[in-house]
Design a protein around this motif. Structure first.
Motif, PDB file in Angstrom:
ATOM      1  N   ALA A 162       4.747  13.738  -0.947  1.00  8.65           N
ATOM      2  CA  ALA A 162       5.888  14.545  -1.388  1.00  8.65           C
ATOM      3  C   ALA A 162       5.799  14.886  -2.876  1.00  8.65           C
ATOM      4  N   ALA A 163       5.006  14.125  -3.608  1.00  3.07           N
ATOM      5  CA  ALA A 163       4.857  14.355  -5.048  1.00  3.07           C
ATOM      6  C   ALA A 163       3.529  15.029  -5.385  1.00  3.07           C
ATOM      7  N   ALA A 164       2.901  15.673  -4.406  1.00  3.73           N
ATOM      8  CA  ALA A 164       1.586  16.280  -4.629  1.00  3.73           C
ATOM      9  C   ALA A 164       1.602  17.283  -5.774  1.00  3.73           C
ATOM     10  N   ASP A 165       2.691  18.053  -5.888  1.00  6.60           N
ATOM     11  CA  ASP A 165       2.749  19.048  -6.963  1.00  6.60           C
ATOM     12  C   ASP A 165       2.797  18.396  -8.335  1.00  6.60           C
ATOM     13  N   VAL A 168      -9.438  -4.998  -4.753  1.00  6.92           N
ATOM     14  CA  VAL A 168      -9.145  -4.043  -5.826  1.00  6.92           C
ATOM     15  C   VAL A 168      -9.145  -4.725  -7.184  1.00  6.92           C
ATOM     16  N   SER A 169      -8.612  -5.939  -7.255  1.00  8.88           N
ATOM     17  CA  SER A 169      -8.604  -6.630  -8.550  1.00  8.88           C
ATOM     18  C   SER A 169     -10.001  -7.099  -8.913  1.00  8.88           C
ATOM     19  N   GLY A 170     -10.747  -7.559  -7.901  1.00 10.68           N
ATOM     20  CA  GLY A 170     -12.089  -8.059  -8.173  1.00 10.68           C
ATOM     21  C   GLY A 170     -13.017  -7.012  -8.742  1.00 10.68           C
ATOM     22  N   VAL A 171     -12.858  -5.754  -8.312  1.00 12.92           N
ATOM     23  CA  VAL A 171     -13.719  -4.688  -8.825  1.00 12.92           C
ATOM     24  C   VAL A 171     -13.125  -4.024 -10.071  1.00 12.92           C
ATOM     25  N   GLY A 172     -12.012  -4.580 -10.571  1.00 10.26           N
ATOM     26  CA  GLY A 172     -11.428  -4.069 -11.816  1.00 10.26           C
ATOM     27  C   GLY A 172     -10.674  -2.771 -11.666  1.00 10.26           C
ATOM     28  N   LEU A 173     -10.072  -2.548 -10.504  1.00 12.81           N
ATOM     29  CA  LEU A 173      -9.323  -1.323 -10.263  1.00 12.81           C
ATOM     30  C   LEU A 173      -7.831  -1.599 -10.454  1.00 12.81           C
ATOM     31  N   PRO A 174      -7.192  -1.001 -11.446  1.00 12.67           N
ATOM     32  CA  PRO A 174      -5.754  -1.225 -11.633  1.00 12.67           C
ATOM     33  C   PRO A 174      -4.989  -0.728 -10.424  1.00 12.67           C
ATOM     34  N   ALA A 175      -3.875  -1.413 -10.111  1.00 14.61           N
ATOM     35  CA  ALA A 175      -3.199  -1.146  -8.852  1.00 14.61           C
ATOM     36  C   ALA A 175      -1.689  -1.074  -9.012  1.00 14.61           C
ATOM     37  N   VAL A 176      -1.081  -0.259  -8.145  1.00 10.56           N
ATOM     38  CA  VAL A 176       0.348  -0.314  -7.901  1.00 10.56           C
ATOM     39  C   VAL A 176       0.502  -0.908  -6.507  1.00 10.56           C
ATOM     40  N   PHE A 177       0.978  -2.147  -6.451  1.00 10.24           N
ATOM     41  CA  PHE A 177       1.126  -2.853  -5.189  1.00 10.24           C
ATOM     42  C   PHE A 177       2.516  -2.585  -4.613  1.00 10.24           C
ATOM     43  N   VAL A 178       2.541  -2.164  -3.339  1.00  7.34           N
ATOM     44  CA  VAL A 178       3.796  -1.921  -2.631  1.00  7.34           C
ATOM     45  C   VAL A 178       3.787  -2.849  -1.417  1.00  7.34           C
ATOM     46  N   ALA A 226      11.873   0.877  -3.138  1.00  5.30           N
ATOM     47  CA  ALA A 226      11.910   1.549  -4.443  1.00  5.30           C
ATOM     48  C   ALA A 226      10.785   2.561  -4.614  1.00  5.30           C
ATOM     49  N   PHE A 227       9.827   2.538  -3.696  1.00  6.09           N
ATOM     50  CA  PHE A 227       8.684   3.436  -3.816  1.00  6.09           C
ATOM     51  C   PHE A 227       9.051   4.787  -3.194  1.00  6.09           C
ATOM     52  N   THR A 228       9.844   5.538  -3.910  1.00  2.06           N
ATOM     53  CA  THR A 228      10.369   6.826  -3.449  1.00  2.06           C
ATOM     54  C   THR A 228       9.579   7.976  -4.060  1.00  2.06           C
ATOM     55  N   PRO A 229       9.711   9.179  -3.504  1.00  2.00           N
ATOM     56  CA  PRO A 229       9.062  10.330  -4.137  1.00  2.00           C
ATOM     57  C   PRO A 229       9.481  10.507  -5.590  1.00  2.00           C
ATOM     58  N   GLU A 230      10.735  10.198  -5.893  1.00  2.00           N
ATOM     59  CA  GLU A 230      11.223  10.334  -7.270  1.00  2.00           C
ATOM     60  C   GLU A 230      10.518   9.347  -8.199  1.00  2.00           C
ATOM     61  N   TRP A 231      10.336   8.109  -7.721  1.00  2.00           N
ATOM     62  CA  TRP A 231       9.634   7.120  -8.544  1.00  2.00           C
ATOM     63  C   TRP A 231       8.188   7.547  -8.744  1.00  2.00           C
ATOM     64  N   VAL A 232       7.559   8.012  -7.676  1.00  2.00           N
ATOM     65  CA  VAL A 232       6.165   8.456  -7.765  1.00  2.00           C
ATOM     66  C   VAL A 232       6.034   9.583  -8.780  1.00  2.00           C
ATOM     67  N   ARG A 233       6.907  10.592  -8.691  1.00  2.00           N
ATOM     68  CA  ARG A 233       6.846  11.731  -9.610  1.00  2.00           C
ATOM     69  C   ARG A 233       6.993  11.316 -11.069  1.00  2.00           C
ATOM     70  N   THR A 284       6.473   8.362 -12.468  1.00  2.00           N
ATOM     71  CA  THR A 284       5.657   7.262 -12.988  1.00  2.00           C
ATOM     72  C   THR A 284       4.154   7.452 -12.802  1.00  2.00           C
ATOM     73  N   LEU A 285       3.725   7.828 -11.608  1.00  2.00           N
ATOM     74  CA  LEU A 285       2.298   7.744 -11.301  1.00  2.00           C
ATOM     75  C   LEU A 285       1.419   8.784 -11.979  1.00  2.00           C
ATOM     76  N   PRO A 286       1.786  10.068 -12.025  1.00  2.50           N
ATOM     77  CA  PRO A 286       0.863  11.015 -12.683  1.00  2.50           C
ATOM     78  C   PRO A 286       0.545  10.619 -14.118  1.00  2.50           C
ATOM     79  N   GLY A 287       1.559  10.205 -14.857  1.00  2.00           N
ATOM     80  CA  GLY A 287       1.322   9.804 -16.242  1.00  2.00           C
ATOM     81  C   GLY A 287       0.483   8.552 -16.353  1.00  2.00           C
ATOM     82  N   LEU A 288       0.702   7.599 -15.449  1.00  2.00           N
ATOM     83  CA  LEU A 288      -0.069   6.362 -15.476  1.00  2.00           C
ATOM     84  C   LEU A 288      -1.538   6.617 -15.164  1.00  2.00           C
TER      85      LEU A 288
END
Length: 362
Positions: free
Chosen positions: A210-213, A272-282, A311-318, A320-324
């Motif tokens: 829903a936050a693809a744009d 994901v942590s072992g290979v050093g990939l930062p994560a958002v865990f839901v 709490a992992f809503t389209p609004e939260w994704v929009r 927070t995630l693109p900037g992160l």
């Protein structure tokens, strides 16, 4: 004592079968002639993944434990006796030197059968919060391994969670160009990997798509593994948004990514942590909260964020995630923090413990 034969018990989900197979592979590397037999039930993932990996599989009847006082619960003792007898018959036929259990329905019969035949037993607990089967197993053996520090089991030694060698030895940077070409991604854009595990996760799928744009506007491309039955809406943007139902080359998916959104099953957290990939865990919002506990050491170290499913809503994704994902300095700091939390040599450590049990040494 030379280990000639071994029985590995575990099934139901990938949380049990994946570490079982990683451990089997580690033992086979050490002892090419070792006879490895696996024990499962007809209900679980093990009926496909274990034979596909080349290991023989024996089956016993599952004994699910009802959490309600009802007729099904009253039938449990009889079912358990029958399943234990089936497991004893397997032990008598293959004559293993040691039994190793990874939890799940099949492990209780295996644990009780090993005690009846006085065989060495090793218990491995995949989650930070132990399950009923392994609580029982840990009471009848001194050889107990856990995936996460602080797991409350008697005799516990934290070895980490055995994972596939293709992941444990992954150099993300070396594979990045190949990985992005493999998935049809831009070679330079910051990349978000989205996965809900082997079955997908509807909440994650819906909120991210829903936050693809917003991702397109932020110059972020997305590799979205929706699961075999997953669906997403229209994600046509000017920036790559690649949708896959299933990916068997997760090493390439991790290499292509700069950040991942995922559930917090023990296998996912470890990889994901072992290979050093930062994560958002839901975390999965059912059960006893074990997924949130799995992710907690990585989150506390600064390697990830923990977001409740609701709490992992389209609004939260929009918001927070693109900037992160676009913040290279922050995500690299998170990646370094994540990579130091969970060991990637758990398969070898667990193999050491199995050999100690077979030899009678603690």
């Amino acid at each position: 004592m030379v280990v000639k034969r071994i029985l590995l018990a575990g099934g139901g989900t990938a949380g049990h079968t994946s570490p079982l197979l990683a451990t089997a592979d580690a033992l086979r590397r050490r002892h090419p002639d070792l006879e490895i037999t696996c024990l499962g039930t007809a209900r679980g993932l093990e009926t496909t993944v274990i034979p596909a990996a080349g290991y023989p599989l024996e089956l016993v009847s599952p004994v699910p434990l009802s959490r309600k006082l009802n007729a099904d619960l009253l039938r449990t003792p009889g079912r358990l006796r029958a399943s234990v007898n089936e497991a004893v018959a397997v032990l008598d036929r293959i004559r293993p030197d040691v039994v190793v259990g990874f939890g799940g329905y099949v492990s209780v019969p295996a644990y009780l059968a090993s005690r009846r035949r006085k065989l060495p037993l090793v218990v491995h607990e995949g989650n930070a919060l132990p399950g009923i089967a392994n609580k029982l197993g840990a009471r009848i053996t001194p050889y107990v391994a856990t995936s996460f520090p602080g797991t409350a089991l008697p005799h516990a030694v934290c070895t980490g969670l055995p994972i596939r060698r293709m992941i444990a030895t992954l150099d993300r940077g070396a594979l990045r160009a190949e990985a992005r070409e493999f998935f049809g991604l831009d070679a330079e854009l910051p990349t978000l990997l989205v996965t809900g595990g082997s079955q997908g996760a509807r909440r994650i799928n819906d909120s991210v798509s829903a936050a693809a744009d917003a991702f397109a506007a932020g110059g972020v491309q997305v590799l979205h593994i929706v699961g075999p039955k997953g669906e997403v809406g229209d994600v046509a943007t000017g920036t790559p948004y690649v949708v896959e139902r299933y990916v068997d080359r997760m090493d390439l998916a991790y290499a292509a990514a700069d950040l991942v959104v995922c559930r917090a099953g023990s296998n996912t957290v470890t990889e994901v942590s072992g290979v050093g990939l930062p994560a958002v865990f839901v975390p999965l919002p059912i059960g006893n909260g074990e997924q949130a506990l799995n992710a907690r050491p990585v989150v506390d170290a600064g390697g990830g964020l923990l977001v409740a499913d609701a709490a992992f809503t389209p609004e939260w994704v929009r918001s927070t995630l693109p900037g992160l994902v676009a913040d290279r300095e922050r995500r690299e700091t998170m990646g370094r923090a994540a990579s130091g939390v969970i060991p990637l040599d758990a398969d070898e450590k667990l193999a050491d413990l199995i050999e100690q049990a077979a030899g009678g040494n603690r």
